[in-house]
Scaffold this motif. Structure first.
Motif, PDB file in Angstrom:
ATOM      1  N   ARG A   1       0.912  -1.212   0.094  1.00 27.77           N
ATOM      2  CA  ARG A   1      -0.036   0.035   0.084  1.00 27.77           C
ATOM      3  C   ARG A   1       0.756   1.267   0.023  1.00 27.77           C
ATOM      4  O   ARG A   1       0.405   2.292  -0.698  1.00 27.77           O
ATOM      5  N   GLU A   2       1.960   1.292   0.814  1.00 23.18           N
ATOM      6  CA  GLU A   2       2.652   2.514   0.917  1.00 23.18           C
ATOM      7  C   GLU A   2       4.043   2.600   0.308  1.00 23.18           C
ATOM      8  O   GLU A   2       4.417   3.582  -0.037  1.00 23.18           O
ATOM      9  N   TYR A   3       4.545   1.462  -0.161  1.00 26.61           N
ATOM     10  CA  TYR A   3       5.637   1.670  -0.938  1.00 26.61           C
ATOM     11  C   TYR A   3       5.853   2.633  -2.095  1.00 26.61           C
ATOM     12  O   TYR A   3       6.559   3.558  -2.165  1.00 26.61           O
ATOM     13  N   SER A   4       4.558   2.330  -3.067  1.00 27.34           N
ATOM     14  CA  SER A   4       4.812   3.354  -3.978  1.00 27.34           C
ATOM     15  C   SER A   4       4.613   4.691  -3.873  1.00 27.34           C
ATOM     16  O   SER A   4       4.824   5.701  -4.487  1.00 27.34           O
ATOM     17  N   LYS A   5       3.489   4.862  -2.581  1.00 27.21           N
ATOM     18  CA  LYS A   5       3.315   6.423  -2.294  1.00 27.21           C
ATOM     19  C   LYS A   5       4.384   7.083  -2.071  1.00 27.21           C
ATOM     20  O   LYS A   5       4.730   8.430  -2.219  1.00 27.21           O
ATOM     21  N   MET A   6       5.092   6.325  -0.977  1.00 28.72           N
ATOM     22  CA  MET A   6       6.562   6.718  -0.336  1.00 28.72           C
ATOM     23  C   MET A   6       7.321   7.028  -1.653  1.00 28.72           C
ATOM     24  O   MET A   6       8.020   8.243  -1.575  1.00 28.72           O
ATOM     25  N   VAL A   7       7.639   6.258  -2.602  1.00 22.90           N
ATOM     26  CA  VAL A   7       8.505   6.741  -3.529  1.00 22.90           C
ATOM     27  C   VAL A   7       7.995   7.934  -4.376  1.00 22.90           C
ATOM     28  O   VAL A   7       8.969   8.797  -4.829  1.00 22.90           O
ATOM     29  N   SER A   8       6.818   7.981  -4.815  1.00 26.61           N
ATOM     30  CA  SER A   8       6.377   8.877  -5.484  1.00 26.61           C
ATOM     31  C   SER A   8       6.630  10.385  -4.609  1.00 26.61           C
ATOM     32  O   SER A   8       6.972  11.538  -5.511  1.00 26.61           O
ATOM     33  N   LEU A   9       6.238  10.190  -3.445  1.00 29.29           N
ATOM     34  CA  LEU A   9       6.324  11.590  -2.528  1.00 29.29           C
ATOM     35  C   LEU A   9       8.036  12.031  -2.624  1.00 29.29           C
ATOM     36  O   LEU A   9       8.116  13.134  -2.881  1.00 29.29           O
ATOM     37  N   LEU A  10       8.740  11.185  -2.371  1.00 27.26           N
ATOM     38  CA  LEU A  10      10.285  11.361  -2.285  1.00 27.26           C
ATOM     39  C   LEU A  10      10.572  11.887  -3.978  1.00 27.26           C
ATOM     40  O   LEU A  10      11.282  12.944  -3.957  1.00 27.26           O
ATOM     41  N   CYS A  11      10.040  11.533  -5.006  1.00 30.89           N
ATOM     42  CA  CYS A  11      10.593  11.951  -6.294  1.00 30.89           C
ATOM     43  C   CYS A  11       9.915  13.142  -6.620  1.00 30.89           C
ATOM     44  O   CYS A  11      10.733  13.846  -7.273  1.00 30.89           O
ATOM     45  N   THR A  12       8.636  13.509  -5.935  1.00 29.14           N
ATOM     46  CA  THR A  12       7.986  14.854  -6.329  1.00 29.14           C
ATOM     47  C   THR A  12       8.931  16.017  -5.660  1.00 29.14           C
ATOM     48  O   THR A  12       9.177  16.898  -6.417  1.00 29.14           O
ATOM     49  N   ARG A  13       9.400  15.603  -4.490  1.00 25.11           N
ATOM     50  CA  ARG A  13      10.201  16.553  -4.071  1.00 25.11           C
ATOM     51  C   ARG A  13      11.768  16.661  -4.263  1.00 25.11           C
ATOM     52  O   ARG A  13      12.197  17.690  -4.603  1.00 25.11           O
ATOM     53  N   PHE A  14      12.268  15.551  -4.603  1.00 31.52           N
ATOM     54  CA  PHE A  14      13.703  15.387  -5.061  1.00 31.52           C
ATOM     55  C   PHE A  14      13.912  15.154  -6.530  1.00 31.52           C
ATOM     56  O   PHE A  14      14.934  15.193  -6.816  1.00 31.52           O
ATOM     57  N   GLY A  15      12.955  15.127  -7.348  1.00 33.63           N
ATOM     58  CA  GLY A  15      13.223  14.728  -8.638  1.00 33.63           C
ATOM     59  C   GLY A  15      13.158  13.362  -9.180  1.00 33.63           C
ATOM     60  O   GLY A  15      13.554  12.581  -8.268  1.00 33.63           O
ATOM     61  N   ILE A  16      12.461  13.340 -10.275  1.00 39.65           N
ATOM     62  CA  ILE A  16      12.407  11.965 -10.741  1.00 39.65           C
ATOM     63  C   ILE A  16      13.740  11.214 -10.917  1.00 39.65           C
ATOM     64  O   ILE A  16      13.936   9.825 -11.085  1.00 39.65           O
TER      65      ILE A  16
END
Lengths: 411, 119
Positions: free
Chosen positions: A13-28
């Motif tokens: 449930r959370e893995y992908s959300k966390m990755v997206s969140l971090l990428c949004t902040r730090f760049g894809i």
């Protein structure tokens, strides 16, 4: 500790959300780093919780730790240092730590951004599906390989190349605007449609995995409906289509994993709740005008949720297939149309329609012709079913054909 | 694969009484025919039906006359564009057209002129 699947469930449930969140902040371009950080976080959770017990709010724990890991980890990263330096020069020396917004809105928003980035035109569609499964649905490499019937090596290669492309193209995690949004949304819907179909029609032996694929595809389409900038009717018709199809998920297979064909399904196992939801979304889709292929497919799927064979059922479905095909050709729609043609006009008239499709070597083409020739020309029926048997990939598919063949030779 | 226009021609003034049931039947035949071509991935454009009411034609010296051009006692009422390996294949498709099966109409099969096909 009374939840044996706690960590797998959280991971999914959370893995992908966390990755997206971090990428949004730090760049894809930091996707690999983001994935590492999230994996580390889960590892750390497993150990810490094992030693000290599960915290009251495990999700909050995960996000907090991931955030700290990100801030600490990325600080040592060369690229990040450069960036932080830039930020520091702009803002003054006090703000060393960049903020990470953990609100639900921010999490949803970052997933949408990721979804649109994954469906970038530079990435081939099959790689989009794999990447979506990894960074949007939290599937492990193993699970993706199993669901898509390929090897882990292949999936790893696909993901590697896709990420390289994202970097090379300098893709940003922004929602496109205007005409670009429309074009990208087409790609997003197609990828989610394929994702769902992989789950619904895949020959993968794991029912649980296939169902997860469908559920994830539906979740992501639902995410689109919640965004106020996205008001397209086909988002709703796609979601309606998925609801109608998914309503038969459990009825399509018996406990032994054998496929049950539509006509033999137990209607009471069709999920009425999902059908109702589908109806709701379909009404929304039709309110918004502009008919898409998903509208026709949803309408066809709706008719399939009708338990009674009313007089207009099959003629209407045939008309819908005609319109769908005029709008957009696909071999599977062409084959389905030929089957429905037989339901309306009988096998003998449908045989030339089907043969004109000339899809020799296609499993479903030969199964269909075997079906249509049954009762018309047993020898030809036999021939087509035997060809189909040679093409069938899974035991479930083979079992259905063997059954047909034995009925033929018995008669 | 070449492209061909299938042009539907009907006799002048076909305003015989058609019952709703026959109209429904006619629509179904057309949809099945078009769907059949599309199911073979041979439909390039579902074209247009051309109206009769309110049409004009302009002749030499800008003389304007009412109605579709009916010099040959028939007029064009629509077209689609298909792709086919040969004119014969396109002609086979035309043979199944409801306008012929329904009696009275004709289908003209014309290759589209392209840089590659410019006879």
């Amino acid at each position: 500790m009374d939840q044996p699947d706690l960590i797998p469930n959280l991971y999914r449930r959370e893995y992908s959300k966390m990755v997206s969140l971090l990428c949004t902040r730090f760049g894809i371009d930091q996707m690999d780093a983001a994935e590492d950080i999230v994996s580390e976080t889960f590892l750390s959770a497993a150990e810490t919780w094992g030693m000290k017990g599960v915290p009251d709010n495990p999700v909050a724990w995960l996000y907090k730790v991931a955030k700290n890991n990100a801030l600490n980890g990325l600080k040592h990263d060369h690229v990040f240092r450069q960036r932080v330096k830039g930020v520091l020069l702009q803002r003054g020396a006090n703000e060393v730590e960049p903020e990470l917004d953990l609100s639900p809105e921010s999490i949803t928003d970052s997933q949408l951004r990721m979804l649109f980035a994954v469906c970038h035109p530079a990435i081939p569609v099959e790689a989009q599906v794999s990447l979506a499964l990894r960074v949007l649905c939290g599937f492990t490499i193993d699970e993706i390989a199993q669901a898509l019937l390929t090897t882990k090596t292949n999936i790893n290669k696909r993901l590697y190349r896709a990420k390289e492309k994202l970097r090379a193209e300098g893709v940003r995690l922004d929602l496109p605007a205007g005409a670009a949004l429309d074009a990208r949304l087409d790609a997003v819907l197609l990828t989610l449609y394929l994702l769902f179909n992989e789950g619904y029609y895949s020959a993968s032996p794991s029912t649980v995995l296939r169902k997860d694929l469908c559920v994830e595809a539906m979740r992501l389409v639902y995410l689109l409906t919640e965004n106020r900038d996205i008001l397209r009717a086909d988002v709703y018709s796609l979601l309606a289509l998925m609801c109608f199809q998914a309503s038969r998920f459990d009825a399509r297979m018996n406990d032994a994993g054998d496929l049950i064909l539509y006509d033999q399904q137990d209607n009471s196992r069709w999920d009425q709740e999902l059908i109702n939801r589908g109806n709701y979304f379909f009404v929304q889709a039709c309110d918004k005008g502009l008919l898409s292929r998903y509208h026709f497919e949803a309408a066809i799927a709706w008719w399939h949720t009708q338990t009674k064979d009313s007089e207009e059922k099959w003629p209407t479905i045939l008309m819908l297939y005609n319109r769908l095909l005029v709008l957009e050709y696909s071999p599977i729609a062409a084959l389905n149309r030929a089957y429905v043609f037989a339901r309306v006009y009988g096998n003998e008239k449908a045989i030339p329609e089907a043969e004109k499709l000339a899809l020799t070597g296609n499993l479903f083409y030969h199964s269909l012709l075997g079906e249509l020739y049954t009762g018309v020309d047993a020898a030809k029926a036999m021939l087509h079913f035997e060809t189909a048997l040679g093409l069938a990939g899974t035991d479930a598919e083979k079992a259905v054909i063997v059954e047909k063949l034995s009925l033929l030779s018995g008669s | 694969m070449k492209e061909f226009a299938l042009i539907f021609r009907v006799k002048e003034n076909p305003t015989t009484q058609v019952s709703p049931a026959e109209m429904q039947q006619r629509m179904t035949s057309w949809m099945n025919w078009m769907g059949g071509i599309a199911a073979r991935d041979k439909l390039v454009s579902n074209g247009s039906r051309l109206g009769v009411q309110g049409s004009k034609w302009v002749g030499p010296d800008k003389v304007v006359s009412d109605g579709p051009y009916t010099e040959v006692k028939e007029f064009i009422n629509g077209y689609i564009i298909v792709k086919a390996e040969s004119v014969d294949e396109a002609t086979e498709m035309a043979k199944e057209c409801p306008i012929i099966l329904g009696g009275g109409g004709k289908v003209e099969v014309r290759p589209l002129v392209t840089p590659d096909n410019n006879q």
